[in-house]
Design a protein around this motif. Structure first.
Motif, PDB file in Angstrom:
ATOM      1  N   TYR A 138       0.826  -1.169  -0.047  1.00  0.00           N
ATOM      2  CA  TYR A 138       0.072  -0.041   0.083  1.00  0.00           C
ATOM      3  C   TYR A 138       0.871   1.419   0.009  1.00  0.00           C
ATOM      4  O   TYR A 138       0.376   2.412  -0.118  1.00  0.00           O
ATOM      5  CB  TYR A 138      -0.890  -0.063   1.181  1.00  0.00           C
ATOM      6  CG  TYR A 138      -1.794  -1.291   1.314  1.00  0.00           C
ATOM      7  CD1 TYR A 138      -2.595  -1.527   0.270  1.00  0.00           C
ATOM      8  CD2 TYR A 138      -2.066  -1.651   2.424  1.00  0.00           C
ATOM      9  CE1 TYR A 138      -3.427  -2.570   0.423  1.00  0.00           C
ATOM     10  CE2 TYR A 138      -2.996  -3.144   2.524  1.00  0.00           C
ATOM     11  CZ  TYR A 138      -3.730  -3.120   1.538  1.00  0.00           C
ATOM     12  OH  TYR A 138      -4.497  -4.511   1.569  1.00  0.00           O
ATOM     13  N   SER A 172      -0.650   5.102  -0.630  1.00  0.00           N
ATOM     14  CA  SER A 172      -0.641   5.823   0.623  1.00  0.00           C
ATOM     15  C   SER A 172       0.204   7.217   0.403  1.00  0.00           C
ATOM     16  O   SER A 172      -0.111   8.335   0.613  1.00  0.00           O
ATOM     17  CB  SER A 172       0.017   5.085   1.774  1.00  0.00           C
ATOM     18  OG  SER A 172      -0.789   3.865   2.078  1.00  0.00           O
ATOM     19  N   ALA A 201     -10.301  11.192  -3.237  1.00  0.00           N
ATOM     20  CA  ALA A 201     -10.709   9.974  -3.088  1.00  0.00           C
ATOM     21  C   ALA A 201     -11.534   9.219  -4.367  1.00  0.00           C
ATOM     22  O   ALA A 201     -11.331   7.976  -4.365  1.00  0.00           O
ATOM     23  CB  ALA A 201     -11.816  10.136  -2.004  1.00  0.00           C
ATOM     24  N   ALA A 233     -13.666   9.589   3.494  1.00  0.00           N
ATOM     25  CA  ALA A 233     -13.241   8.598   4.174  1.00  0.00           C
ATOM     26  C   ALA A 233     -13.869   7.148   3.771  1.00  0.00           C
ATOM     27  O   ALA A 233     -12.707   6.115   3.546  1.00  0.00           O
ATOM     28  CB  ALA A 233     -13.538   8.486   5.809  1.00  0.00           C
ATOM     29  N   LEU A 234     -14.846   7.079   3.220  1.00  0.00           N
ATOM     30  CA  LEU A 234     -15.432   5.721   2.798  1.00  0.00           C
ATOM     31  C   LEU A 234     -14.789   5.433   1.515  1.00  0.00           C
ATOM     32  O   LEU A 234     -14.588   4.292   0.978  1.00  0.00           O
ATOM     33  CB  LEU A 234     -16.932   5.987   2.299  1.00  0.00           C
ATOM     34  CG  LEU A 234     -17.631   4.907   1.892  1.00  0.00           C
ATOM     35  CD1 LEU A 234     -17.745   3.774   2.793  1.00  0.00           C
ATOM     36  CD2 LEU A 234     -19.338   5.394   1.487  1.00  0.00           C
ATOM     37  N   PHE A 286     -11.783   6.287   0.235  1.00  0.00           N
ATOM     38  CA  PHE A 286     -10.414   5.792   0.565  1.00  0.00           C
ATOM     39  C   PHE A 286     -10.373   4.417   1.211  1.00  0.00           C
ATOM     40  O   PHE A 286      -9.746   3.592   0.670  1.00  0.00           O
ATOM     41  CB  PHE A 286      -9.815   6.850   1.428  1.00  0.00           C
ATOM     42  CG  PHE A 286      -9.235   7.960   0.762  1.00  0.00           C
ATOM     43  CD1 PHE A 286      -8.427   7.955  -0.351  1.00  0.00           C
ATOM     44  CD2 PHE A 286      -9.492   8.986   1.436  1.00  0.00           C
ATOM     45  CE1 PHE A 286      -8.054   9.248  -1.011  1.00  0.00           C
ATOM     46  CE2 PHE A 286      -9.026  10.396   0.965  1.00  0.00           C
ATOM     47  CZ  PHE A 286      -8.300  10.353  -0.429  1.00  0.00           C
ATOM     48  N   ALA A 287     -11.288   3.973   1.844  1.00  0.00           N
ATOM     49  CA  ALA A 287     -11.136   2.682   2.544  1.00  0.00           C
ATOM     50  C   ALA A 287     -11.647   1.718   1.388  1.00  0.00           C
ATOM     51  O   ALA A 287     -11.063   0.731   1.296  1.00  0.00           O
ATOM     52  CB  ALA A 287     -12.456   2.654   3.698  1.00  0.00           C
ATOM     53  N   VAL A 288     -12.704   2.115   0.418  1.00  0.00           N
ATOM     54  CA  VAL A 288     -13.167   1.391  -0.771  1.00  0.00           C
ATOM     55  C   VAL A 288     -11.765   1.117  -1.674  1.00  0.00           C
ATOM     56  O   VAL A 288     -11.646   0.030  -2.130  1.00  0.00           O
ATOM     57  CB  VAL A 288     -14.259   1.905  -1.279  1.00  0.00           C
ATOM     58  CG1 VAL A 288     -14.373   1.144  -2.880  1.00  0.00           C
ATOM     59  CG2 VAL A 288     -15.631   1.628  -0.633  1.00  0.00           C
ATOM     60  N   TYR A 348      -8.607   1.137  -0.843  1.00  0.00           N
ATOM     61  CA  TYR A 348      -7.738   0.217   0.012  1.00  0.00           C
ATOM     62  C   TYR A 348      -8.050  -1.291  -0.233  1.00  0.00           C
ATOM     63  O   TYR A 348      -7.468  -2.344  -0.508  1.00  0.00           O
ATOM     64  CB  TYR A 348      -7.514   0.664   1.139  1.00  0.00           C
ATOM     65  CG  TYR A 348      -6.315   1.754   1.496  1.00  0.00           C
ATOM     66  CD1 TYR A 348      -5.100   1.319   1.211  1.00  0.00           C
ATOM     67  CD2 TYR A 348      -6.795   3.138   1.784  1.00  0.00           C
ATOM     68  CE1 TYR A 348      -3.903   2.268   1.506  1.00  0.00           C
ATOM     69  CE2 TYR A 348      -5.839   3.926   1.813  1.00  0.00           C
ATOM     70  CZ  TYR A 348      -4.315   3.704   1.602  1.00  0.00           C
ATOM     71  OH  TYR A 348      -3.368   4.703   1.753  1.00  0.00           O
ATOM     72  N   MET A 349      -9.320  -1.435   0.025  1.00  0.00           N
ATOM     73  CA  MET A 349     -10.065  -2.926  -0.340  1.00  0.00           C
ATOM     74  C   MET A 349     -10.003  -3.279  -1.722  1.00  0.00           C
ATOM     75  O   MET A 349      -9.603  -4.581  -1.895  1.00  0.00           O
ATOM     76  CB  MET A 349     -11.298  -2.617   0.289  1.00  0.00           C
ATOM     77  CG  MET A 349     -12.233  -4.036   0.185  1.00  0.00           C
ATOM     78  SD  MET A 349     -14.023  -3.788   0.273  1.00  0.00           S
ATOM     79  CE  MET A 349     -14.488  -3.188  -1.154  1.00  0.00           C
TER      80      MET A 349
END
Length: 537
Positions: free
Chosen positions: A126, A130, A179, A255-256, A258-260, A262-263
């Motif tokens: 990552y 990042s 994002a 935030a949502l 960015f989380a998606v 990374y997933m």
């Protein structure tokens, strides 16, 4: 086992090293545009009556679509003017900055193969994403801070609390679309597709905001506006009754996303995307059998986007030109301001001014199209074309040049055609349509001069090809702010747009256009000659 974030710090330093010029140029260009614009407000709208006359224009549906809801129109202050008329455009600029920077350091690196080389070292899975995220988010925050502290300095009537909210709101939009780019970079295999999809979502956000603002009598209260990050930024009601809470929506969505991202990154291979590109045809169509067809194919998406955008801009100009002319005719200060541009208070004078500005901005398409020369060379695809078919160098350059020139006619012509059709329809005189179209097309030789400059740089100093964009920024600055800042005449004379006639109100003169065309041709020939005698790569 290597930590998944190992090497992030080193990659951050690498990105900052590579973008040591690009990032300051982005921030500087946005700040220069905004701060120069707001600093001119007291000159043009010096009295409360002048500001209220300007506020009356904000009720025009076309203006609402273009700029956003009109807050604080009852007592139109410089702050409300800044938020209503500049906030939406600034937010869109931040969104594009975030997308272009993030895709450049993630998907484009994978596409070029450099990410694979970096991954062969002690770098976590990552770490590249990042590092790009930290740098681009930091760039948005820095740019927002520059605006927040620069606005009160440029115009003391703008309070510090409101300026801080303005900077935070536009930075929030930039981070949200960073994002978005993080997700599209995982979905698409190619950087152009990732950028195009993210940019299309900017258009969707803009359209939702515009539809929502038009659908309700109360500014910004339409349901569709609350589906758009741009609408959330404008819902902060900066300088009127500032509200910070809409920024929580942008923070949550960012935030949502960015989380998606990374997933999605954890579940795909290096260089692959979740959306697989469709395999091409086994044999090329007749349109792709030559270098000219290939040049048009590579520029197709960019050309369509610019042409549609300029067509919509032309429709907007045609719709408001008459109302803007009435406003200027009733406002002595505005008359003096526009007189510095050579514009009178007639509707056709306003159209001529708008078409000149459209041509300057439309030069951006031409420079973007001609940049294909350098991107094909640095990607390594040019060597395959020249050595595999084989394709003569001159034919390859000529094909991209011809497609660029034809595309510039289409882009600028779309603005003139849109404005001409609406103005002819509202005035009932369809004989005006060709005159308005001519007012746009007459600036083509000036555009071609900057295209020639870009090709000359490509052939003689390819690493300095970005200077073509710097020249365009200078031309726009001189054209828009030169009269206001009373720049010396010789500085204005450097802009090729200074020498094109302001049709339909000015007399057509072919001499300057011929000189500009010859100058453009000379620059192209210099660039082609340089390219013939240098190595490729």
């Amino acid at each position: 086992m290597v930590n998944t974030l190992a090497g992030t710090g080193s990659l951050i330093r690498l990105i900052l090293r590579r973008d040591r010029i690009r990032i300051p140029v982005w921030i500087g260009a946005i700040a220069l545009f905004l701060l120069s614009s707001v600093s001119s407000f007291p000159e043009v709208y010096g009295s409360a009556a002048a500001r209220q006359a300007r506020a009356a224009l904000m009720n025009n549906p076309a203006t609402v679509v273009l700029t956003g809801p009109g807050y604080g129109l009852d007592t139109y202050t410089y702050g409300a003017m800044t938020a209503n008329e500049m906030g939406g455009f600034t937010a869109v600029a931040f969104a594009f900055m975030g997308i272009l920077l993030f895709v450049r350091h993630t998907r484009a690196e994978e596409e070029s193969g450099r990410a694979e080389l970096v991954g062969a070292t002690v770098v976590g899975r990552y770490a590249p994403m990042s590092a790009a995220l930290i740098v681009v988010v930091g760039t948005n925050l820095l740019a927002g801070a520059v605006l927040a502290f620069g606005l009160p300095l440029a115009l003391p009537q703008l309070g510090v609390p409101g300026s801080l909210l303005f900077g935070a709101a536009v930075a929030a939009v930039g981070i949200t679309f960073t994002a978005v780019a993080a997700v599209t970079s995982q979905l698409m295999e190619h950087s152009r597709a990732a950028t195009g999809l993210a940019a299309a979502l900017i258009a969707v956000a803009f359209a939702l905001r515009a539809a929502g603002d038009l659908s309700d009598s109360s500014p910004g209260s339409g349901f569709l506006s609350w589906l758009s990050p741009i609408g959330w930024a404008q819902a902060t009601r900066v300088y009127v009754d500032g509200r910070w809470w809409p920024l929580l929506l942008t923070a949550g969505l960012s935030a949502l996303l960015f989380a998606v991202a990374y997933m999605l990154r954890a579940r795909r291979d290096e260089g692959a995307g979740w959306v697989r590109a469709k395999p091409g045809r086994a044999t090329a169509t007749p349109a792709l059998s030559g270098s000219l067809g290939l040049a048009f194919r590579l520029q197709r998406g960019t050309l369509i986007g610019w042409a549609v955008g300029f067509g919509l801009f032309g429709l907007f100009v045609g719709a408001i030109a008459e109302q803007a002319a009435r406003f200027i005719a009733s406002n002595e200060t505005a008359q003096r301001y526009f007189a510095q541009f050579g514009a009178e208070s007639s509707t056709e004078s306003m159209i001529a001014t708008y078409m000149a500005m459209a041509a300057m901005v439309g030069t951006g398409y031409a420079l973007q199209a001609v940049a294909l020369l350098r991107s094909e060379e640095t990607s390594g695809r040019l060597e395959q074309l020249l050595g595999g078919i084989p394709l003569p160098r001159m034919r390859w350059v000529g094909s991209i040049l011809l497609s660029t020139l034809a595309g510039s006619v289409l882009v600028v012509g779309a603005a003139g055609l849109g404005a001409g059709l609406v103005y002819a329809g509202t005035s009932g005189d369809f004989g005006t349509m060709p005159r308005v179209l001519g007012a746009a097309l007459v600036h083509l030789p000036a555009i071609w001069v900057l295209v020639g400059l870009a090709i000359a740089l490509f052939g003689l100093a390819p690493r300095a090809m970005g200077l073509g964009w710097a020249a365009l920024v200078g031309v726009i600055f001189v054209g828009v702010f030169g009269p206001l800042l009373r720049l010396p005449e010789w500085v204005s004379e450097l802009s090729p747009f200074t020498h094109t006639p302001q049709l339909p109100v000015a007399e057509f003169t072919a001499g300057p256009l011929a000189v500009l065309t010859v100058l453009a041709a000379a620059l192209v020939l210099a660039g082609v000659a340089g390219f013939r005698h240098r190595d490729v790569g």
